[in-house]
Structures are given as structure tokens and as C-alpha cells.
Design a protein around this motif. Structure first.
Motif, PDB file in Angstrom:
ATOM      1  N   ALA A  29      53.500  85.693  65.936  1.00  0.00           N
ATOM      2  CA  ALA A  29      53.658  84.303  66.377  1.00  0.00           C
ATOM      3  C   ALA A  29      53.762  83.355  65.187  1.00  0.00           C
ATOM      4  O   ALA A  29      54.566  82.409  65.207  1.00  0.00           O
ATOM      5  CB  ALA A  29      52.496  83.901  67.284  1.00  0.00           C
ATOM      6  N   ASP A  30      52.970  83.603  64.141  1.00  0.00           N
ATOM      7  CA  ASP A  30      53.041  82.774  62.934  1.00  0.00           C
ATOM      8  C   ASP A  30      54.421  82.869  62.299  1.00  0.00           C
ATOM      9  O   ASP A  30      55.023  81.858  61.927  1.00  0.00           O
ATOM     10  CB  ASP A  30      52.007  83.220  61.890  1.00  0.00           C
ATOM     11  N   GLU A  33      57.068  81.124  64.399  1.00  0.00           N
ATOM     12  CA  GLU A  33      56.988  79.670  64.274  1.00  0.00           C
ATOM     13  C   GLU A  33      57.662  79.201  62.984  1.00  0.00           C
ATOM     14  O   GLU A  33      58.431  78.244  62.983  1.00  0.00           O
ATOM     15  CB  GLU A  33      55.533  79.212  64.300  1.00  0.00           C
ATOM     16  N   LYS A  34      57.398  79.904  61.886  1.00  0.00           N
ATOM     17  CA  LYS A  34      57.993  79.536  60.608  1.00  0.00           C
ATOM     18  C   LYS A  34      59.512  79.745  60.610  1.00  0.00           C
ATOM     19  O   LYS A  34      60.233  79.048  59.903  1.00  0.00           O
ATOM     20  CB  LYS A  34      57.343  80.323  59.474  1.00  0.00           C
ATOM     21  N   GLY A  36      61.265  79.318  63.332  1.00  0.00           N
ATOM     22  CA  GLY A  36      61.830  78.477  64.382  1.00  0.00           C
ATOM     23  C   GLY A  36      62.366  79.300  65.541  1.00  0.00           C
ATOM     24  O   GLY A  36      63.330  78.925  66.203  1.00  0.00           O
ATOM     25  N   ARG A  37      61.732  80.457  65.776  1.00  0.00           N
ATOM     26  CA  ARG A  37      62.144  81.374  66.840  1.00  0.00           C
ATOM     27  C   ARG A  37      60.966  81.645  67.763  1.00  0.00           C
ATOM     28  O   ARG A  37      59.843  81.284  67.480  1.00  0.00           O
ATOM     29  CB  ARG A  37      62.612  82.709  66.249  1.00  0.00           C
ATOM     30  N   TYR A  38      61.248  82.353  68.833  1.00  0.00           N
ATOM     31  CA  TYR A  38      60.190  82.782  69.737  1.00  0.00           C
ATOM     32  C   TYR A  38      59.520  84.034  69.180  1.00  0.00           C
ATOM     33  O   TYR A  38      60.154  84.841  68.484  1.00  0.00           O
ATOM     34  CB  TYR A  38      60.743  83.093  71.129  1.00  0.00           C
ATOM     35  N   GLN A  39      58.260  84.233  69.521  1.00  0.00           N
ATOM     36  CA  GLN A  39      57.519  85.418  69.100  1.00  0.00           C
ATOM     37  C   GLN A  39      58.205  86.674  69.608  1.00  0.00           C
ATOM     38  O   GLN A  39      58.202  87.709  68.937  1.00  0.00           O
ATOM     39  CB  GLN A  39      56.070  85.334  69.591  1.00  0.00           C
TER      40      GLN A  39
END
Length: 84
Positions: A29-30, A33-34, A36-39
Motif C-alpha cells: 500500500a505504501d 501510494e507513492k 499513485g496507483r492502487y495497492q
């Protein structure tokens, strides 16, 4: 040309990405987020169900602190099934 998805080099790529992401102390998830996508995108990459293009690889490598040159050298030394 043989399929590369789940080939020895593809599996090695995934192993190296996951290993370095964990070393960097980032969850899927981190990283997502970095990026700019979904997990789920990171999960698909790490489970071997989705390829990583060169631009994504460079972005991921920058975030997790992976040396792309060393990665390529490692992958080149990993035998493909079709190598004889």
C-alpha cells in the motif's frame, strides 16, 4: 519467442522487487501510494500476474532504493528455460 510471464527471469525480478520493498520498510500500500496507483496493482506485479514496463520499473526502483543496473546484471545471469 517464449512467454516471459512467470519465466525464471520474471520470477527473479519479482523476488528482487519484493525483497527490496521489504528492506525499504514499505508495504504494498505504501509503494502504491507513492506510485499513485492502487495497492492491487502492486499486488498483481508481485504475484506475477502483471508485467512491469520499463518506466514503472524505474519509478519503483527509485522509490524502494533499488539499483537498476545491478538488477539487470542479476537478471542477465538468471538462466531462461530456453537457454541451453
Amino acid at each position: 519467442m517464449p512467454k516471459t510471464l512467470r519465466s525464471p527471469r520474471h520470477v527473479r525480478l519479482i523476488d528482487l522487487l519484493v525483497e527490496q520493498r521489504n528492506r525499504a520498510g514499505l508495504s504494498q500500500a505504501d509503494l502504491a501510494e507513492k506510485l499513485g496507483r492502487y495497492q492491487s496493482v502492486v499486488s498483481q506485479i508481485e504475484s506475477g500476474g502483471r508485467r512491469v514496463d520499463v518506466v514503472e520499473l524505474l519509478d519503483i526502483a527509485a522509490i524502494i532504493g533499488l539499483d537498476v543496473h545491478a538488477l539487470i546484471d542479476d537478471l542477465l545471469s538468471t538462466r531462461q528455460i530456453t537457454d541451453r
